[in-house]
Every structure is written in C-alpha cells, then in structure tokens.
Scaffold this motif. Structure first.
Motif, PDB file in Angstrom:
ATOM      1  N   ARG A 119      29.113  13.921 -17.162  1.00 55.15           N
ATOM      2  CA  ARG A 119      28.746  13.009 -16.209  1.00 55.15           C
ATOM      3  C   ARG A 119      29.096  11.679 -16.591  1.00 55.15           C
ATOM      4  O   ARG A 119      28.708  10.964 -17.558  1.00 55.15           O
ATOM      5  N   ILE A 120      30.287  11.044 -15.794  1.00 55.93           N
ATOM      6  CA  ILE A 120      30.524   9.723 -15.901  1.00 55.93           C
ATOM      7  C   ILE A 120      29.228   8.676 -15.580  1.00 55.93           C
ATOM      8  O   ILE A 120      28.977   9.077 -14.435  1.00 55.93           O
ATOM      9  N   PRO A 121      29.089   7.715 -16.115  1.00 59.41           N
ATOM     10  CA  PRO A 121      27.902   6.812 -15.799  1.00 59.41           C
ATOM     11  C   PRO A 121      28.094   6.471 -14.353  1.00 59.41           C
ATOM     12  O   PRO A 121      26.824   6.483 -13.599  1.00 59.41           O
TER      13      PRO A 121
ATOM     14  N   PHE B 189      31.844  14.072  -6.267  1.00 62.28           N
ATOM     15  CA  PHE B 189      31.316  14.054  -7.501  1.00 62.28           C
ATOM     16  C   PHE B 189      29.872  14.117  -7.241  1.00 62.28           C
ATOM     17  O   PHE B 189      29.028  13.421  -6.423  1.00 62.28           O
ATOM     18  N   VAL B 190      29.214  15.121  -8.154  1.00 61.57           N
ATOM     19  CA  VAL B 190      27.639  15.081  -7.842  1.00 61.57           C
ATOM     20  C   VAL B 190      27.119  15.224  -9.239  1.00 61.57           C
ATOM     21  O   VAL B 190      27.577  16.178  -9.999  1.00 61.57           O
TER      22      VAL B 190
ATOM     23  N   ALA C  12      28.105  16.529 -14.558  1.00 54.50           N
ATOM     24  CA  ALA C  12      28.312  16.479 -12.953  1.00 54.50           C
ATOM     25  C   ALA C  12      29.048  17.654 -12.682  1.00 54.50           C
ATOM     26  O   ALA C  12      29.804  18.185 -13.258  1.00 54.50           O
ATOM     27  N   TYR C  13      29.370  17.881 -11.200  1.00 54.75           N
ATOM     28  CA  TYR C  13      30.407  18.625 -10.850  1.00 54.75           C
ATOM     29  C   TYR C  13      31.231  17.923  -9.827  1.00 54.75           C
ATOM     30  O   TYR C  13      30.845  17.060  -9.139  1.00 54.75           O
ATOM     31  N   PHE C  14      32.566  18.331  -9.917  1.00 56.60           N
ATOM     32  CA  PHE C  14      33.593  17.705  -9.071  1.00 56.60           C
ATOM     33  C   PHE C  14      34.045  18.690  -7.996  1.00 56.60           C
ATOM     34  O   PHE C  14      34.154  19.938  -8.468  1.00 56.60           O
TER      35      PHE C  14
ATOM     36  N   PHE D 109      40.129  15.994 -17.237  1.00 57.54           N
ATOM     37  CA  PHE D 109      39.302  17.085 -17.124  1.00 57.54           C
ATOM     38  C   PHE D 109      39.983  18.317 -16.323  1.00 57.54           C
ATOM     39  O   PHE D 109      39.357  19.258 -16.641  1.00 57.54           O
ATOM     40  N   VAL D 110      40.793  18.001 -15.557  1.00 58.84           N
ATOM     41  CA  VAL D 110      41.618  19.457 -15.132  1.00 58.84           C
ATOM     42  C   VAL D 110      42.572  20.086 -15.940  1.00 58.84           C
ATOM     43  O   VAL D 110      43.619  19.746 -16.022  1.00 58.84           O
ATOM     44  N   THR D 111      41.922  20.696 -16.689  1.00 55.78           N
ATOM     45  CA  THR D 111      42.787  21.248 -18.023  1.00 55.78           C
ATOM     46  C   THR D 111      42.617  22.495 -18.126  1.00 55.78           C
ATOM     47  O   THR D 111      43.654  23.242 -18.669  1.00 55.78           O
ATOM     48  N   ASP D 112      41.640  23.299 -17.856  1.00 56.33           N
ATOM     49  CA  ASP D 112      41.258  24.816 -17.955  1.00 56.33           C
ATOM     50  C   ASP D 112      41.179  25.636 -16.673  1.00 56.33           C
ATOM     51  O   ASP D 112      40.150  25.500 -16.013  1.00 56.33           O
ATOM     52  N   PRO D 113      42.158  26.175 -16.245  1.00 60.62           N
ATOM     53  CA  PRO D 113      42.104  26.954 -14.979  1.00 60.62           C
ATOM     54  C   PRO D 113      40.920  27.722 -14.991  1.00 60.62           C
ATOM     55  O   PRO D 113      40.437  28.141 -13.781  1.00 60.62           O
TER      56      PRO D 113
END
Length: 379
Positions: free
Chosen positions: A192-194, A211-212, A219-221, A260-264
C-alpha cells in the motif's frame, strides 16, 4: 427450539453470510461447499466493502472483525487521468446515525476466515468437498441426495452457488447464462503506497486502472480492459501482457507497472459477466441468492455487498412468521429493484470504459455516487 432445517449450497461470501443470518434467526443450518477447503473456494485478491456491506455484516456480527483487519477510508475515492492528475473526488455515502466508514477494503481470505469462524461459532455445520446430486422439491420440504452417497430432507434449500448455479434450474424455467460484458480484469496484490488511502481510478486508452487499500500495508491493483471472449491468456505471460497494456500510464499505474508487475503467478485474470434473473427467485422450498440471480460486474464494488444483504433480508423474512411462500415473495420484493439497479449501473460503467465514443455526457463518477447514496437507504 429450532424453526426448521436449511441447506445452503455454496460456502462463499453469500452462502456463509446467509447461513449466519438464518442460524441467528433460529434455524439449523448446514452448508455444503464443492471445493475441498476454505482457501480453495476463495477467488481474487482483495474486496471492496461499501458502507451498505458493512451495515449488513454488522447485522450478522462480522463488521467489527472486518474493520479490524482491513483499511477503512474517509471517502469513497478519486478519479485520475492517464498521467496521474486528479480529475474528480468521489465522496461516497454514509448511513445516517452510523459511524461506519464509506468503504472498507480487505483481503478476500481474511473475509472468508471471518465469515467461516462466525458461522461455526454460531453453530452452522460446514462440509467441504460435498454438494448435491439431486433435489426433489415440494410444498413440505426438499429431499436431497448428496455426492457422498448420503441423503436427507430439509425444510428449505438456499442456492448460493454462484453465477453458474446448479440450484438455479430447480427454480427458474428459463435457462439463464451470464452475459460477458467484453472486459476482463487483471488483479494483483501490491504494497500500500501512502496515496492509496481510498479507491483510486485511472482511465486510459487501454482500460481502467484502479487501486484499493485492503490493509495498513497492502492494497490491490486492478485493470479492466477489453478482451475477446474465450481468448486464452497463459499464466506465465500475465505480467508481460499487463505491462504492455499499462504502457500509456503515468502516476500510480505507471509506478505499479514498473515496480510490482513482475511475477505472473501472482496475477489473477477473470472475465467480467453479469446476470439478472426474473422474479420470482424461489419455487416451493428452494430459494436463490447472490450471483445465482444477480451477478454483478465489479465496477461498483457491490457484488458481495448485495449477496450479504440477500442473506440478512431472507432471514428477516423467514423469521417474520409468515408462510414460506409469503416469506420468499417478500424477500424478492425487497431485493429485486435494488439488485437490478446495481447490475445495470455496473454494466453501464463497464460499457463506457470499453468505448466512451459518443458518450461524452456519461457521468461515471456521478452514477457511482447515485448508486452509493441509494445503497445507504434501508434495505
């Protein structure tokens, strides 16, 4: 003294919420879930709990636990442009006289754990890796044959088994199938980015990023994008495809793409479908709730909320002392138009996201606010 016996088919959010509500109303309740355990029945990453969901959860004694492990917001959200600039605030809605926040976000496994523990604590029986093979419905009860070879009779059956419900054909003569909206969604848990202290939306040329917050540190994207129905996407290519789709974005979406989009294997990809079944939602002693009768695309975060409300209302109607037929009719009367508004509004937002051409007057944020303000009215 028990009011009667109820079989709930489906151990998801709606089924467990309904089981707790019915148990609190004095019924003996058994839940059967096709999946082998609690965790295997949990889909997705995080979940949005608008204030009406929190009110319904409070009615079954679960709101406090959800707030304790989630992230409560002071407003619903914001809309940003593709570069990350603030375009519009979305305040959300509050319930008069209540201290519940406009929205709480939490991880789906946390919600399932809370509901499961509450159900078992209330005396609900939950059986995994089990469902029914046949229902014989009648005015005096339902004879059930189970996949483990056992059988029995219950006073009522609640079909809470999702959009592809196996209970639904026992209630509705029409063979319903969900409608694919033309979008699919990528979802991914991230730190979770501030800035993610409410729902943040970014609309770009390839789709809607969002973003939630779902906890103090998490958080989730999500990313809604046009996707051809039936087109396969291999799990090992998820990150590559998602990064390509996010190429035009700056702001938060750009940062998530790069960091963060690094792990499929961590990415969940699901089609977005909807369904609204015609009334009545019952036949004799079998009644339907949740996605079995009103599957909702995720654009308003109301799918789980409506299923939880279903369970609370169904229990109230049955506990009122009227005949089962009258109780089920009253349940549908109280739920139908409310659920229909959510389904149709969610679809309208999705269609605008897919192609805003010629829809310059469409007010995405305004429609969201209208639905949220409607949902805080008594259900």
């Amino acid at each position: 003294m028990s009011r009667g016996t109820v079989l709930v088919v489906g151990g998801g959010i709606g089924g467990l919420s309904t089981a707790v509500a019915l148990r609190e109303a004095g019924y003996d309740v058994d839940v059967v879930e096709l999946h082998e355990d609690l965790h295997s029945s949990v889909y997705g990453v995080g979940i949005i709990q608008p204030v009406n969901a929190l009110r319904a959860l409070d009615a079954i004694g679960c709101a406090e636990a959800c707030l304790g492990v989630g992230y409560a917001t002071t407003a619903w959200g914001q809309v940003h442009d593709v570069a990350g600039n603030l375009v519009r605030e979305m305040p959300g809605a509050r319930i008069a006289g209540s201290e519940l926040p406009p929205m709480n976000g939490l991880a789906r496994p946390q919600l399932h754990r809370i509901l499961t523990e509450r159900a078992r604590g209330a005396g609900v029986t939950i059986e995994y890796a089990k469902t029914f093979t046949e229902l014989v419905n009648g005015p005096g009860g339902v004879d059930v044959t189970y996949t483990d070879g056992t059988s029995g009779r219950v006073d009522f059956v609640v079909g809470a088994d999702g959009v592809y419900s196996k209970v639904r054909p026992y209630v509705l003569a029409e063979d319903l199938t969900p409608v694919y909206i033309g979008q699919s969604a990528f979802r991914l848990n991230i730190p979770r980015i501030p800035e993610i202290d409410r729902i943040i939306l970014q609309h770009g040329p390839t789709g809607m990023a969002g973003f939630v917050p779902i906890g103090p540190e998490m958080a989730y994207f999500f990313f809604n994008t046009v996707w051809e129905e039936g087109q396969r996407l291999e799990q090992n290519r998820m990150d590559h495809v998602l990064r390509e789709l996010l190429a035009p974005f700056g702001g938060l979406a750009g940062r998530v793409r790069d960091e963060f989009v690094t792990d499929p294997s961590a990415i969940v990809f699901r089609p977005e479908e909807w369904l609204i079944a015609p009334a009545p939602w019952h036949r004799d002693r079998i009644v339907l709730i949740g996605d079995a009768v009103h599957a909702v695309t995720p654009h308003l975060g109301q799918g789980a909320a409506q299923a939880i409300e279903d369970g609370v209302v169904l229990a109230e109607c049955l506990a009122a002392g009227s005949s089962p037929q009258e109780a089920f009719e009253r349940y549908t009367e109280r739920r139908y138009e409310r659920c229909k508004l959510v389904v149709e509004s969610s679809v309208a937002i999705g269609e605008w996201e897919i192609d805003p051409t010629g829809k310059e007057d469409f007010d995405h944020a305004g429609l969201t606010q209208h639905v949220l303000e409607t949902m805080v009215q008594p259900f």
